[in-house]
Design a protein around this motif. Structure first.
Motif, PDB file in Angstrom:
ATOM      1  N   SER A  23       0.831  -1.208   0.000  1.00  0.00           N
ATOM      2  CA  SER A  23       0.000   0.000   0.000  1.00  0.00           C
ATOM      3  C   SER A  23       0.865   1.258   0.000  1.00  0.00           C
ATOM      4  O   SER A  23       0.622   2.196  -0.767  1.00  0.00           O
ATOM      5  CB  SER A  23      -0.935   0.003   1.219  1.00  0.00           C
ATOM      6  OG  SER A  23      -1.870  -1.049   1.138  1.00  0.00           O
ATOM      7  N   GLY A  46       2.693   1.581  -3.395  1.00  0.00           N
ATOM      8  CA  GLY A  46       1.776   2.000  -4.455  1.00  0.00           C
ATOM      9  C   GLY A  46       1.331   3.440  -4.294  1.00  0.00           C
ATOM     10  O   GLY A  46       1.228   4.189  -5.279  1.00  0.00           O
ATOM     11  N   CYS A 101       1.922   6.464  -7.024  1.00  0.00           N
ATOM     12  CA  CYS A 101       0.769   7.206  -7.548  1.00  0.00           C
ATOM     13  C   CYS A 101       0.916   8.704  -7.304  1.00  0.00           C
ATOM     14  O   CYS A 101       0.568   9.526  -8.166  1.00  0.00           O
ATOM     15  CB  CYS A 101      -0.522   6.686  -6.926  1.00  0.00           C
ATOM     16  SG  CYS A 101      -1.048   5.080  -7.556  1.00  0.00           S
ATOM     17  N   GLY A 122      -5.738   6.256  -7.737  1.00  0.00           N
ATOM     18  CA  GLY A 122      -4.866   5.186  -7.277  1.00  0.00           C
ATOM     19  C   GLY A 122      -4.402   5.390  -5.846  1.00  0.00           C
ATOM     20  O   GLY A 122      -4.288   4.435  -5.075  1.00  0.00           O
ATOM     21  N   PHE A 149      -4.791   2.662  -2.792  1.00  0.00           N
ATOM     22  CA  PHE A 149      -3.673   2.106  -2.033  1.00  0.00           C
ATOM     23  C   PHE A 149      -3.684   2.533  -0.569  1.00  0.00           C
ATOM     24  O   PHE A 149      -3.246   1.775   0.303  1.00  0.00           O
ATOM     25  CB  PHE A 149      -2.350   2.521  -2.684  1.00  0.00           C
ATOM     26  CG  PHE A 149      -1.977   1.688  -3.873  1.00  0.00           C
ATOM     27  CD1 PHE A 149      -1.610   0.359  -3.724  1.00  0.00           C
ATOM     28  CD2 PHE A 149      -2.002   2.225  -5.155  1.00  0.00           C
ATOM     29  CE1 PHE A 149      -1.272  -0.421  -4.819  1.00  0.00           C
ATOM     30  CE2 PHE A 149      -1.654   1.460  -6.262  1.00  0.00           C
ATOM     31  CZ  PHE A 149      -1.292   0.128  -6.096  1.00  0.00           C
TER      32      PHE A 149
END
Length: 383
Positions: free
Chosen positions: A270, A273, A277, A293, A297
């Protein structure tokens, strides 16, 4: 369980009701924008106080009494806010409603974190996803009836709390027997004993403060950033709504994943990501999709971190109160702190500033993985 999820819909809606009703507050009581914003501040102050107060009461009164009194406080506070004759009285009632909000937020998160064994991570994500549903429905309801009718909405909200008092018979005061995950938890305990428990807890608190700051920062500054890089106001508002929607969807999606992967692995992915993003959000053409995104996440971090915390520090069960209270403080402090940074760097730097904070979240997660890694008992080699 169903009533608990409904309770989280209600606390999500309550937190989200204040903002859309600000124009009506200002007109009715003759307030400046900053004075009208104190309504949400009072709510958050009450929330932090509620978390800390009910944490102290655990063990002295039953879990059923804690939740029941929290629902009542939130109902009385919401009704009092709707009927307040002046703004000081309204602020006092917002504080009271926040007190109940904090008790419910802490009480249910605590019970779900220890009450479902290996399924706790999945169940916490489902529970917190319902908070997002409430946060989406609250502003929609104000928009449908008109901000000038906010008293009726707050009264309806207060009444909706009362049936939940009849659904507390299933709440117990003792956790279920340990499940098959107990050996792993024992190993984790031994690993943490080799390090400073206070340091581990401090890093957990930092992770929660930072990730909630990102959550609030994106929600507050995404529209301004998108408009600055060339998007229309309507597109920016829609993209921000999608961001909040993706947070809710992400928690539902991660529930089955949590049955197969550890909280550590989920939070690491998480944070990684989320960082990527936010970096992509600096590219104008990708920004709306990148922010969506980020919502996807960031969604699992809050509910997934609690089972990890309780397994890593079982001797400090009440540490959950500290991290939940810290998350609320992080949400309040994010606005002014990010605002000062933007004054120097400019609005276009918003995603990069948040990307830096997200990178710190990733560093904290990797450190915690190492600090709480299960240890094996090895016999030293001779010779």
């Amino acid at each position: 369980m169903v009533a608990s999820c409904v309770g989280f819909v209600l606390i999500g809606a309550l937190q989200a009701l204040y903002g859309p009703a600000i124009p009506a507050f200002r007109e009715e009581f003759g307030l400046s924008p900053s004075a009208a914003g104190l309504g949400l501040s009072a709510h958050f102050i009450g929330g932090v106080a509620g978390v800390l107060l009910f944490d102290r009461l655990i063990g002295r009164i039953s879990n059923r009494q804690i939740l029941g009194s929290s629902y009542l406080l939130m109902a009385v506070g919401a009704a009092g806010f709707a009927l307040a004759p002046n703004w000081p009285a309204g602020l006092a009632m917002a504080l009271l409603a926040g007190l109940g909000f904090g008790g419910i937020d802490y009480g249910l998160n605590q019970l779900f974190a220890i009450g479902f064994g290996r399924r706790s991570t999945a169940m916490l994500n489902i529970l917190n996803a319902h908070f997002g549903i409430g946060a989406i429905l609250g502003p929609a309801l104000i928009g449908a009836v008109g901000a000038e009718h906010y008293p009726a909405v707050f009264l309806a909200f207060a009444v909706a709390n009362l049936p939940l008092l009849l659904c507390l018979r299933g709440v117990r005061d003792t956790p279920p027997p340990s499940d098959v995950g107990a050996p792993a938890e024992a190993a984790t305990r031994s690993a943490v004993r080799n390090r400073s428990l206070l340091t581990v807890l401090a890093v957990f608190v930092a992770l929660y403060v930072l990730h909630v700051a990102i959550e609030a920062g994106v929600g507050g500054w995404e529209p301004t950033h998108l408009e600055t890089v060339g998007y229309s106001a309507g597109t920016a508002a829609t993209a921000t709504s999608v961001y909040w929607l993706m947070m809710t969807v992400g928690r539902f999606l991660v529930a089955p994943i949590a049955l197969r992967f550890s909280p550590q692995a989920i939070i690491t992915v998480s944070c990684a990501g989320m960082t990527v993003c936010l970096l992509l959000a600096a590219v104008p053409g990708l920004a709306p999709y990148a922010y969506a995104g980020v919502g996807l996440f960031i969604a699992p971090i809050f509910p997934t971190g609690l089972p990890w915390l309780f397994r890593a520090a079982p001797s400090a069960r009440r540490a959950g109160a500290v991290v939940i209270a810290a998350s609320m403080v992080g949400g309040v402090a994010a606005g002014p702190a990010l605002g000062r940074a933007i004054e120097g760097a400019g609005v276009r730097a918003v995603p990069l500033l948040l990307c830096g904070v997200s990178a710190l979240c990733l560093v904290a997660t990797l450190w915690l993985m190492r600090a709480t890694r299960p240890t094996e008992n090895r016999v030293p080699a001779e010779g």
